[in-house]
Write a protein that holds these residues in place. Structure first.
Motif, mmCIF file in Angstrom:
data_model
loop_
_atom_site.group_PDB
_atom_site.id
_atom_site.type_symbol
_atom_site.label_atom_id
_atom_site.label_comp_id
_atom_site.label_asym_id
_atom_site.label_seq_id
_atom_site.Cartn_x
_atom_site.Cartn_y
_atom_site.Cartn_z
ATOM 1 N N GLU A 132 -8.764 0.431 1.269
ATOM 2 C CA GLU A 132 -8.170 0.230 2.587
ATOM 3 C C GLU A 132 -6.655 0.398 2.585
ATOM 4 O O GLU A 132 -6.017 0.415 3.645
ATOM 5 C CB GLU A 132 -8.533 -1.165 3.112
ATOM 6 C CG GLU A 132 -10.003 -1.317 3.478
ATOM 7 C CD GLU A 132 -10.467 -0.285 4.496
ATOM 8 O OE1 GLU A 132 -9.725 -0.031 5.474
ATOM 9 O OE2 GLU A 132 -11.553 0.299 4.307
ATOM 10 N N THR A 133 -6.072 0.545 1.407
ATOM 11 C CA THR A 133 -4.627 0.781 1.318
ATOM 12 C C THR A 133 -4.271 2.086 2.019
ATOM 13 O O THR A 133 -4.946 3.097 1.857
ATOM 14 C CB THR A 133 -4.184 0.856 -0.155
ATOM 15 O OG1 THR A 133 -4.491 -0.382 -0.795
ATOM 16 C CG2 THR A 133 -2.692 1.126 -0.268
ATOM 17 N N THR A 134 -3.214 2.077 2.813
ATOM 18 C CA THR A 134 -2.775 3.276 3.521
ATOM 19 C C THR A 134 -1.549 3.880 2.854
ATOM 20 O O THR A 134 -0.881 3.225 2.044
ATOM 21 C CB THR A 134 -2.432 2.958 4.986
ATOM 22 O OG1 THR A 134 -1.280 2.097 5.021
ATOM 23 C CG2 THR A 134 -3.608 2.298 5.703
ATOM 24 N N ILE A 135 -1.259 5.111 3.220
ATOM 25 C CA ILE A 135 -0.052 5.763 2.716
ATOM 26 C C ILE A 135 1.180 4.956 3.103
ATOM 27 O O ILE A 135 2.122 4.804 2.317
ATOM 28 C CB ILE A 135 0.056 7.198 3.254
ATOM 29 C CG1 ILE A 135 -1.130 8.044 2.780
ATOM 30 C CG2 ILE A 135 1.369 7.840 2.823
ATOM 31 C CD1 ILE A 135 -1.236 8.194 1.285
ATOM 32 N N GLY A 136 1.178 4.399 4.313
ATOM 33 C CA GLY A 136 2.290 3.559 4.745
ATOM 34 C C GLY A 136 2.464 2.339 3.871
ATOM 35 O O GLY A 136 3.592 1.937 3.562
ATOM 36 N N ASP A 137 1.356 1.728 3.449
ATOM 37 C CA ASP A 137 1.426 0.578 2.538
ATOM 38 C C ASP A 137 2.120 0.959 1.232
ATOM 39 O O ASP A 137 2.923 0.187 0.696
ATOM 40 C CB ASP A 137 0.013 0.063 2.224
ATOM 41 C CG ASP A 137 -0.685 -0.529 3.428
ATOM 42 O OD1 ASP A 137 0.011 -1.003 4.356
ATOM 43 O OD2 ASP A 137 -1.941 -0.515 3.452
#
Length: 334
Positions: A132-137
């Motif tokens: 669920e980690t995003t590029i933004g994270d």
């Protein structure tokens, strides 16, 4: 920045790049594997080796043609780091006196690993949190990590003892193989190799240890032989080594403030104009994840070249480090 997605499961017409999750990127990779008859699990050592080659700019030509290839590289950079921790734990557990404290530290920072108390085995599996980690994270995490590292006041090391030409000579001599006097970490040897080069160039190790094992440290930097065969000193060797000697991120932390400077370069021309033989370069993904360490081994007519391990490179043009929107950090040691 927006891009049209090519995700087979979680597709939308247009999506902000920073909102894309690793779950979506993983689905793209798995779909590519199915369509191209590639029988490979994204949680395997085989995929780790595949990802390392892609991050080094070699390997599968077909996957590079996907519109989302830059995002795939971000996934691979993160996967390389979490699976690399698994390989380090496996190496620690293979030792007669495993450093359980270091394993505990790694487990606390990497929830893709689990330890079975009954059989003493480490297992690897991608968690929901990872997916669920995003590029933004990742961008935010790396910005915070860079700030925390850069604000630390560290005493500069004895750069005057460093002879860059000796480091470069060592780099060329061992770029295509292992120096048997040091440990070798298959598939993740890049930082270990560069540390050896710096030591050969005269940079002093920091700290010491007589007990075999890998030790978590960003304040010490050493690799010490603790045991060797009485019949052949080049065989049966065991080592005490810090994570700052072998891990990209910990090397970064240790040398921040110890090098004369650490600067980000976004183009090959900027790196060519400012680096010197004996300087160290770390490759960052587009989102800022440290993924590779090399050493500048030659400069000719203003063009710089590097040596490195993991995928052996001898006097390779630094322009190869900037594929897929990557940036680099230049550690000025000269």
């Amino acid at each position: 920045m927006v891009l049209a997605t090519a995700f087979p499961i979680y597709a939308t017409d247009v999506k902000e790049e920073k909102e894309v999750s690793f779950r979506e990127i993983q689905a793209t990779i798995e779909d590519y594997f199915i369509k191209n008859d590639i029988n490979m699990s994204v949680e395997s050592k085989e995929f780790y080796d595949y990802a390392v080659e892609e991050l080094l700019g070699v390997g599968d030509v077909g996957i590079k043609e996907l519109d989302t290839y830059n995002l795939i590289l971000e996934y691979m950079a993160e996967f390389k780091n979490v699976y690399g921790d698994y390989l380090i734990c496996e190496s620690i557990l293979s030792q007669e006196e495993a450093d359980k404290e270091l394993i505990a530290d790694i487990l606390n920072s990497n929830d893709c690993l689990s330890y079975n108390m009954q059989n003493g085995q480490i297992t690897f599996g991608l968690t929901e949190r990872f997916k669920e980690t995003t590029i933004g994270d990742i961008i935010v995490r790396n910005m915070i990590a860079a700030y925390e590292t850069d604000k630390v006041n560290i005493t500069p090391m004895a750069i005057n003892s460093y002879t860059p030409s000796k480091a470069a000579t060592y780099a060329r001599l061992h770029a295509n193989g292992q120096n048997v006097l040091y440990p070798y970490y298959a598939g993740q040897d890049c930082t270990n190799f560069v540390s050896q080069c710096l030591s050969a160039g005269g940079l002093p190790m920091a700290g010491t240890n007589t007990r075999t094992g890998v030790y978590s440290s960003t304040s010490n930097w050493y690799c010490k032989c603790t045991e060797s065969s009485s019949y052949d000193p080049d065989k049966g060797r065991k080592y005490a080594v810090t994570t700052s000697w072998i891990r990209v991120a910990d090397f970064n932390t240790y040398f921040t403030g110890k090098a004369k400077s650490k600067t980000k370069k976004t183009t090959a021309s900027a790196l060519n104009s400012s680096c010197a033989v004996g300087d160290v370069v770390q490759v960052l993904s587009a989102a800022g994840t440290p993924e590779h360490t090399v050493i500048i081994s030659k400069k000719t007519n203003g063009a710089a070249y590097y040596c490195g391990h993991s995928n052996s490179a001898t006097d390779k043009a630094v322009s190869n480090l900037f594929s897929g929107g990557k940036k680099v950090l230049l550690f000025d040691l000269t």
